[in-house]
Design an enzyme around this catalytic site. Structure first.
Site, PDB file in Angstrom:
ATOM      1  N   HIS A 178      13.577 -74.781  62.544  1.00 14.16           N
ATOM      2  CA  HIS A 178      13.109 -74.449  63.903  1.00 14.16           C
ATOM      3  C   HIS A 178      13.373 -72.979  64.187  1.00 14.16           C
ATOM      4  O   HIS A 178      12.491 -72.255  64.680  1.00 14.16           O
ATOM      5  CB  HIS A 178      13.840 -75.337  64.926  1.00 14.16           C
ATOM      6  CG  HIS A 178      13.569 -74.958  66.355  1.00 14.16           C
ATOM      7  ND1 HIS A 178      12.667 -75.653  67.141  1.00 14.16           N
ATOM      8  CD2 HIS A 178      14.070 -73.973  67.143  1.00 14.16           C
ATOM      9  CE1 HIS A 178      12.632 -75.111  68.340  1.00 14.16           C
ATOM     10  NE2 HIS A 178      13.485 -74.086  68.369  1.00 14.16           N
ATOM     11  N   GLU A 179      14.589 -72.509  63.864  1.00 16.82           N
ATOM     12  CA  GLU A 179      14.925 -71.106  64.109  1.00 16.82           C
ATOM     13  C   GLU A 179      14.151 -70.180  63.183  1.00 16.82           C
ATOM     14  O   GLU A 179      13.815 -69.053  63.562  1.00 16.82           O
ATOM     15  CB  GLU A 179      16.424 -70.899  63.958  1.00 16.82           C
ATOM     16  CG  GLU A 179      17.270 -71.716  64.925  1.00 16.82           C
ATOM     17  CD  GLU A 179      16.879 -71.527  66.379  1.00 16.82           C
ATOM     18  OE1 GLU A 179      16.401 -70.421  66.737  1.00 16.82           O
ATOM     19  OE2 GLU A 179      17.022 -72.487  67.174  1.00 16.82           O
ATOM     20  N   HIS A 215      11.028 -69.162  64.755  1.00 23.56           N
ATOM     21  CA  HIS A 215      11.130 -68.016  65.655  1.00 23.56           C
ATOM     22  C   HIS A 215      11.323 -66.712  64.872  1.00 23.56           C
ATOM     23  O   HIS A 215      10.768 -65.668  65.217  1.00 23.56           O
ATOM     24  CB  HIS A 215      12.332 -68.183  66.597  1.00 23.56           C
ATOM     25  CG  HIS A 215      12.197 -69.315  67.563  1.00 23.56           C
ATOM     26  ND1 HIS A 215      11.096 -69.477  68.373  1.00 23.56           N
ATOM     27  CD2 HIS A 215      13.053 -70.333  67.870  1.00 23.56           C
ATOM     28  CE1 HIS A 215      11.271 -70.546  69.135  1.00 23.56           C
ATOM     29  NE2 HIS A 215      12.444 -71.088  68.835  1.00 23.56           N
TER      30      HIS A 215
END
Length: 449
Positions: free
Chosen positions: A24-25, A28
């Site tokens: 998920h990170e 980003h």
């Protein structure tokens, strides 16, 4: 051995969720670096740093509390408008919240170094900011789709086959079962048609009344319609094709819903209907699904998760009532990672379930968690990703309206003003997490009572 399997199930899901958070990170991190934003940290977890290593301008590491992760980018807030010419910031007299925002902006400014002027987040075009903030949730969605593809195409879904799992010797009416609780055959009970026809468990029905059988649902509908009529039947036993005739018996059977449960009326009495009946039960087997089944399955899961999120306040009230009373937990309600881990352990420790089915269920569990993370992070409230997206969209709307009416560009939307809301939401999220963890400990959801 059971305890070891329980632990392995918990570890499987724990590692799966940890990897999901890390990816998920990454969702980003990659677009942020592609758009030249300076990323100072990529961290999994919160609190004290357990391990870290700096590569280039970014510190990569793991924190002590495995409760999420973050990517730290410079310039999340625009600079203070209250800054004096010498760079100092005048104390605000408008209240605590305004001072909080002022200090947050100043902290962001203090992080800047020479060369960051055009590498700050708030100066990016709106569409690039949205791409960065949606990168995390979309990564969870991608993981969910991949895991559901593995589940459906690689393992398959449990479906009823045309192979017989059981053959009843007699027919016990629904009225008899309800009135006396009878479950064993007596001399007065009529023989079941399938037993009379010589069918045995393990037989596979291939042709019914001259029609080729392709599914259990199809066969069931033909049996129901053939009550009182002798029809030819072909089946396979030990690789050999055999033939017989069978006369479905007209009898009252419970009305079963789509979920397989018996339906009741307003008074709680079981609903029945007169249909043809031969007295057999069918085996279930994992059947591989085509690629076209993946997205509809993901979509159905997302709709269910969305329903839980929309009704989250009431769901949390229900969880609290169950946790502090004798009420049962809703198995379809929200739960914490503790509850998910416990479910995973229960599934893994069930020796009666084939290993393949247990592994498939755990994969589906991690896939569902990723879809839940996707939906939850889209909520348009800070500090969630959806809150940053909402802020960028609001800035775009303000600038478009200003341009339409030939007004001065209002500039970037100051997300620092939303810090009080951010802290309030963060407190609520921590409270929700604490409640769910407590409920998962004292009143856990159990699949196997």
């Amino acid at each position: 051995m059971t305890i070891l399997l329980f632990i392995l199930g918990v570890l499987f899901v724990a590692v799966g969720i940890a990897v999901s958070i890390a990816l998920h990170e990454v969702g980003h991190l990659l677009p942020a670096k592609a758009f030249k934003v300076r990323v100072t940290q990529y961290m999994i977890g919160f609190g004290p740093t357990v391990f870290s290593r700096t590569r280039g301008e970014t510190e990569y590491g793991v924190k002590a509390l495995p409760l999420g992760g973050y990517v730290s980018m410079v310039g999340m807030f625009p600079p203070n408008k209250e800054a004096a010419e010498d760079g100092t910031v005048r104390k605000s007299s408008t209240g605590m919240f305004q001072q909080l925002a002022t200090e947050a902006r100043q902290a962001e400014t203090d992080r800047l170094v020479e060369g960051d002027e055009n590498r700050v987040f708030y100066k990016l075009p709106i569409y690039k900011r949205i791409i960065i903030m949606l990168g995390g949730p979309l990564m969870n969605l991608l993981i969910g789709v991949v895991l559901f593809a593995v589940l459906l195409m690689g393992f398959g879904t449990a479906q009823t086959t045309t192979t017989l799992a059981s053959v009843n010797q007699c027919v016990i009416s629904a009225e008899q079962q309800a009135a006396t609780g009878q479950t064993e055959c007596t001399a007065e009970d009529p023989a079941a048609p399938a037993y009379e026809a010589g069918l045995l468990p393990g037989d596979t029905i291939t042709v019914f009344d001259g029609r080729e059988v392709t599914s259990w649902d199809e066969l069931s509908s033909w049996i129901r319609d053939a009550a009182g009529r002798s029809v030819p039947l072909t089946y396979v036993r030990d690789g050999e094709e055999r033939q017989t005739s069978i006369t479905p018996l007209l009898t009252e059977r419970p009305v079963v819903g789509e979920d397989g449960t018996a339906q009741t009326d307003e008074d709680g009495k079981y609903l029945t209907q007169e249909v043809g009946f031969i007295g057999v039960g069918a085996e279930q087997a994992l059947v591989n699904q085509p690629a076209s089944a993946v997205l509809p399955a993901v979509g159905e899961n997302l709709v269910n998760i969305g329903g839980v999120v929309i009704n989250l306040p009431q769901r949390l009230v229900d969880v609290a009532q169950a946790a502090f009373s004798s009420e049962e937990r809703d198995p379809n309600g929200p739960m914490s990672v503790v509850g998910v881990g416990r479910i995973a352990g229960e599934i893994s420790s069930q020796d009666v379930i084939p290993v393949e089915s247990r592994v498939a269920t755990l994969i589906g569990l991690v896939g569902s968690v990723n879809l839940a993370l996707f939906v939850f992070n889209l909520i348009p409230l800070l500090p969630l990703d959806g809150g940053h997206v909402a802020g960028a969209l609001w800035e775009g709307l303000r600038r478009r309206v200003a341009k339409l009416f030939h007004r001065q560009d209002p500039g970037p939307f100051d997300m620092a003003r939303m810090l009080p809301v951010t802290y309030a939401v963060a407190v609520l999220l921590m409270g929700m997490g604490a409640l769910l963890i407590y409920a998962d400990i004292v009143k856990p959801v159990s699949l196997f009572n």
